[in-house]
Design an enzyme around this catalytic site. Structure first.
Site, PDB file in Angstrom:
ATOM      1  N   SER A  15       0.825  -1.219   0.000  1.00 53.70           N
ATOM      2  CA  SER A  15       0.000   0.000   0.000  1.00 53.70           C
ATOM      3  C   SER A  15       0.857   1.266   0.000  1.00 53.70           C
ATOM      4  O   SER A  15       0.464   2.288  -0.576  1.00 53.70           O
ATOM      5  CB  SER A  15      -0.987   0.001   1.168  1.00 53.70           C
ATOM      6  OG  SER A  15      -0.314   0.146   2.388  1.00 53.70           O
ATOM      7  N   ASN A  16       2.032   1.211   0.618  1.00 50.22           N
ATOM      8  CA  ASN A  16       2.919   2.387   0.536  1.00 50.22           C
ATOM      9  C   ASN A  16       3.502   2.540  -0.862  1.00 50.22           C
ATOM     10  O   ASN A  16       3.652   3.660  -1.359  1.00 50.22           O
ATOM     11  CB  ASN A  16       4.035   2.279   1.584  1.00 50.22           C
ATOM     12  CG  ASN A  16       3.572   2.767   2.943  1.00 50.22           C
ATOM     13  OD1 ASN A  16       3.345   3.963   3.144  1.00 50.22           O
ATOM     14  ND2 ASN A  16       3.398   1.844   3.876  1.00 50.22           N
ATOM     15  N   MET A  92      10.848  -6.651   4.243  1.00 53.57           N
ATOM     16  CA  MET A  92      11.070  -7.329   5.521  1.00 53.57           C
ATOM     17  C   MET A  92      12.369  -8.133   5.569  1.00 53.57           C
ATOM     18  O   MET A  92      12.462  -9.127   6.276  1.00 53.57           O
ATOM     19  CB  MET A  92       9.855  -8.206   5.865  1.00 53.57           C
ATOM     20  CG  MET A  92       8.541  -7.436   5.950  1.00 53.57           C
ATOM     21  SD  MET A  92       8.611  -5.902   6.915  1.00 53.57           S
ATOM     22  CE  MET A  92       8.270  -6.531   8.558  1.00 53.57           C
ATOM     23  N   LEU A  95      19.041  -5.424   5.627  1.00 51.34           N
ATOM     24  CA  LEU A  95      20.112  -5.247   4.646  1.00 51.34           C
ATOM     25  C   LEU A  95      21.461  -5.100   5.349  1.00 51.34           C
ATOM     26  O   LEU A  95      21.546  -4.522   6.441  1.00 51.34           O
ATOM     27  CB  LEU A  95      19.813  -4.021   3.777  1.00 51.34           C
ATOM     28  CG  LEU A  95      18.549  -4.202   2.903  1.00 51.34           C
ATOM     29  CD1 LEU A  95      18.094  -2.866   2.339  1.00 51.34           C
ATOM     30  CD2 LEU A  95      18.798  -5.213   1.784  1.00 51.34           C
ATOM     31  N   HIS A 111       8.628   3.425   8.821  1.00 50.79           N
ATOM     32  CA  HIS A 111       8.422   2.550   9.972  1.00 50.79           C
ATOM     33  C   HIS A 111       7.156   3.012  10.702  1.00 50.79           C
ATOM     34  O   HIS A 111       6.965   4.213  10.912  1.00 50.79           O
ATOM     35  CB  HIS A 111       9.636   2.598  10.904  1.00 50.79           C
ATOM     36  CG  HIS A 111       9.476   1.681  12.063  1.00 50.79           C
ATOM     37  ND1 HIS A 111       9.645   0.307  11.949  1.00 50.79           N
ATOM     38  CD2 HIS A 111       9.105   1.914  13.344  1.00 50.79           C
ATOM     39  CE1 HIS A 111       9.404  -0.250  13.122  1.00 50.79           C
ATOM     40  NE2 HIS A 111       9.078   0.704  13.981  1.00 50.79           N
ATOM     41  N   SER A 138       7.259   7.117  10.845  1.00 52.29           N
ATOM     42  CA  SER A 138       8.491   7.883  10.596  1.00 52.29           C
ATOM     43  C   SER A 138       9.097   7.444   9.279  1.00 52.29           C
ATOM     44  O   SER A 138       9.120   6.252   8.971  1.00 52.29           O
ATOM     45  CB  SER A 138       9.522   7.605  11.703  1.00 52.29           C
ATOM     46  OG  SER A 138       8.963   7.778  12.985  1.00 52.29           O
ATOM     47  N   ASP A 147      16.082   0.609  11.840  1.00 55.52           N
ATOM     48  CA  ASP A 147      15.114   1.672  12.124  1.00 55.52           C
ATOM     49  C   ASP A 147      15.739   2.818  12.904  1.00 55.52           C
ATOM     50  O   ASP A 147      15.028   3.554  13.611  1.00 55.52           O
ATOM     51  CB  ASP A 147      13.892   1.121  12.889  1.00 55.52           C
ATOM     52  CG  ASP A 147      13.155   0.030  12.108  1.00 55.52           C
ATOM     53  OD1 ASP A 147      13.115   0.117  10.863  1.00 55.52           O
ATOM     54  OD2 ASP A 147      12.647  -0.910  12.737  1.00 55.52           O
ATOM     55  N   ALA A 175      -1.773   7.518   7.638  1.00 55.39           N
ATOM     56  CA  ALA A 175      -0.770   8.593   7.778  1.00 55.39           C
ATOM     57  C   ALA A 175       0.493   8.259   6.982  1.00 55.39           C
ATOM     58  O   ALA A 175       1.118   9.143   6.382  1.00 55.39           O
ATOM     59  CB  ALA A 175      -0.434   8.794   9.252  1.00 55.39           C
ATOM     60  N   GLU A 176       0.861   6.981   6.951  1.00 57.35           N
ATOM     61  CA  GLU A 176       2.041   6.572   6.164  1.00 57.35           C
ATOM     62  C   GLU A 176       1.883   6.976   4.702  1.00 57.35           C
ATOM     63  O   GLU A 176       2.821   7.454   4.059  1.00 57.35           O
ATOM     64  CB  GLU A 176       2.244   5.046   6.254  1.00 57.35           C
ATOM     65  CG  GLU A 176       2.636   4.553   7.625  1.00 57.35           C
ATOM     66  CD  GLU A 176       2.887   3.042   7.651  1.00 57.35           C
ATOM     67  OE1 GLU A 176       3.564   2.521   6.746  1.00 57.35           O
ATOM     68  OE2 GLU A 176       2.399   2.382   8.584  1.00 57.35           O
TER      69      GLU A 176
HETATM   70  C1  GAR Z   1       3.790  -0.624   6.744  1.00 59.63           C
HETATM   71  O1  GAR Z   1       3.007  -0.349   7.869  1.00 59.63           O
HETATM   72  C2  GAR Z   1       5.246  -0.270   7.007  1.00 59.63           C
HETATM   73  O2  GAR Z   1       5.396   0.863   7.807  1.00 59.63           O
HETATM   74  C3  GAR Z   1       5.710  -1.494   7.733  1.00 59.63           C
HETATM   75  O3  GAR Z   1       5.113  -2.572   7.041  1.00 59.63           O
HETATM   76  C4  GAR Z   1       3.878  -2.129   6.484  1.00 59.63           C
HETATM   77  C5  GAR Z   1       3.894  -2.432   5.007  1.00 59.63           C
HETATM   78  O4  GAR Z   1       2.633  -2.178   4.454  1.00 59.63           O
HETATM   79  N1  GAR Z   1       7.122  -1.591   7.737  1.00 59.63           N
HETATM   80  C6  GAR Z   1       7.801  -2.118   8.735  1.00 59.63           C
HETATM   81  O5  GAR Z   1       7.292  -2.562   9.735  1.00 59.63           O
HETATM   82  C7  GAR Z   1       9.308  -2.146   8.530  1.00 59.63           C
HETATM   83  N2  GAR Z   1       9.972  -2.125   9.781  1.00 59.63           N
HETATM   84  P1  GAR Z   1       2.467  -2.010   2.894  1.00 59.63           P
HETATM   85  O6  GAR Z   1       3.101  -3.247   2.256  1.00 59.63           O
HETATM   86  O7  GAR Z   1       0.978  -1.992   2.689  1.00 59.63           O
HETATM   87  O8  GAR Z   1       3.150  -0.743   2.465  1.00 59.63           O
END
Ligand code: GAR
Length: 215
Positions: A15-16, A92, A95, A111, A138, A147, A175-176
């Site tokens: 989604s991001n 996930m 690196l 994050h 963040s 992170d 919010a992300e």
């Molecule tokens: C998001 O909430 C992102 O912030 C988190 O995984 C999700 C991915 O969602 N990332 C972490 O936890 C990394 N430490 P998405 O695949 O729908 O973007």
């Protein structure tokens, strides 16, 4: 205006990545998402990105004999697409310092917490357990510390008394989707950069990546 070609690394829902692709559809947006890479062959993000017309590369980490070879393949795809910035968006895999060093100041991560609180996994559960009244997300430059890199932008959301992990995660995720495009634009425009492990701002822009709760 030449836009900065950018790769997005994902492992799941995407989604991001979708939010970044949507932002990059505007020709005046300073970055262009030209490549999406997934380490998970079944990630829903892959079809979504392909349907949006984005080049997609699959780099399943399980098919590689070592983490080093996995990262070499990532690097090959990124360089073949001439990408100058890399965004981690729900990627996930941790690196290595060597890979992070190659992209120092040019790799971003999102994050789902107000760092430096709750780095790592299960951020929402730990935020609820801690009883914080504000949580959020963040965007930071990626460094060797998980992170832990310098923070580019943050968005805060209220924690409701009856929140569970799912409801808090959904509020933070919305919010992300607003924050990541703002932060990537600031980096692509050169308004914020990392120097000697610290953030350096163009003074005009320093407030742009601070998104507050509306109430
Ligand atoms: C998001 O909430 C992102 O912030 C988190 O995984 C999700 C991915 O969602 N990332 C972490 O936890 C990394 N430490 P998405 O695949 O729908 O973007």
């Amino acid at each position: 205006m030449s836009r900065v070609p950018t790769a997005v690394l994902v492992s799941g829902r995407g989604s991001n990545l979708k939010a970044l692709l949507e932002a990059s559809r505007d020709p005046s947006y300073p970055a262009e998402i030209t490549l999406a890479i997934s380490n998970e062959p079944e990630a829903p993000a892959i079809d979504m990105a392909a349907e949006a017309g984005c080049e997609v590369a699959l780099v399943p980490h399980r098919d590689q004999p070592s983490h080093c070879q996995f990262e070499t393949l990532l690097q090959t795809h990124i360089l073949e697409s001439a990408c100058q910035l890399v965004c981690l968006a729900g990627f996930m895999r941790v690196l290595s310092p060597a890979f992070v060093g190659l992209w120092a100041g040019r790799m971003l991560n999102i994050h789902p917490s107000l760092l430096p609180s709750f780095p790592g996994l299960d951020s929402h559960r730990r935020a609820l357990e801690a009883g914080v009244r504000l949580s959020g997300c963040s965007v930071h430059f990626v460094t060797e510390e998980l992170d832990g890199g310098p923070i580019i932008g943050q968005a805060a959301v209220p924690v409701a008394p009856d929140d569970d992990e799912a409801s808090l995660a959904a509020r933070v995720l919305a919010a992300e989707h607003r924050l990541y495009p703002v932060c990537l634009a600031l980096v692509a425009e050169g308004k914020v950069r990392m120097e000697e492990g610290r953030i350096v701002w163009d003074a005009v822009a320093s407030g742009d990546a601070l998104l507050n709760p509306s109430a």
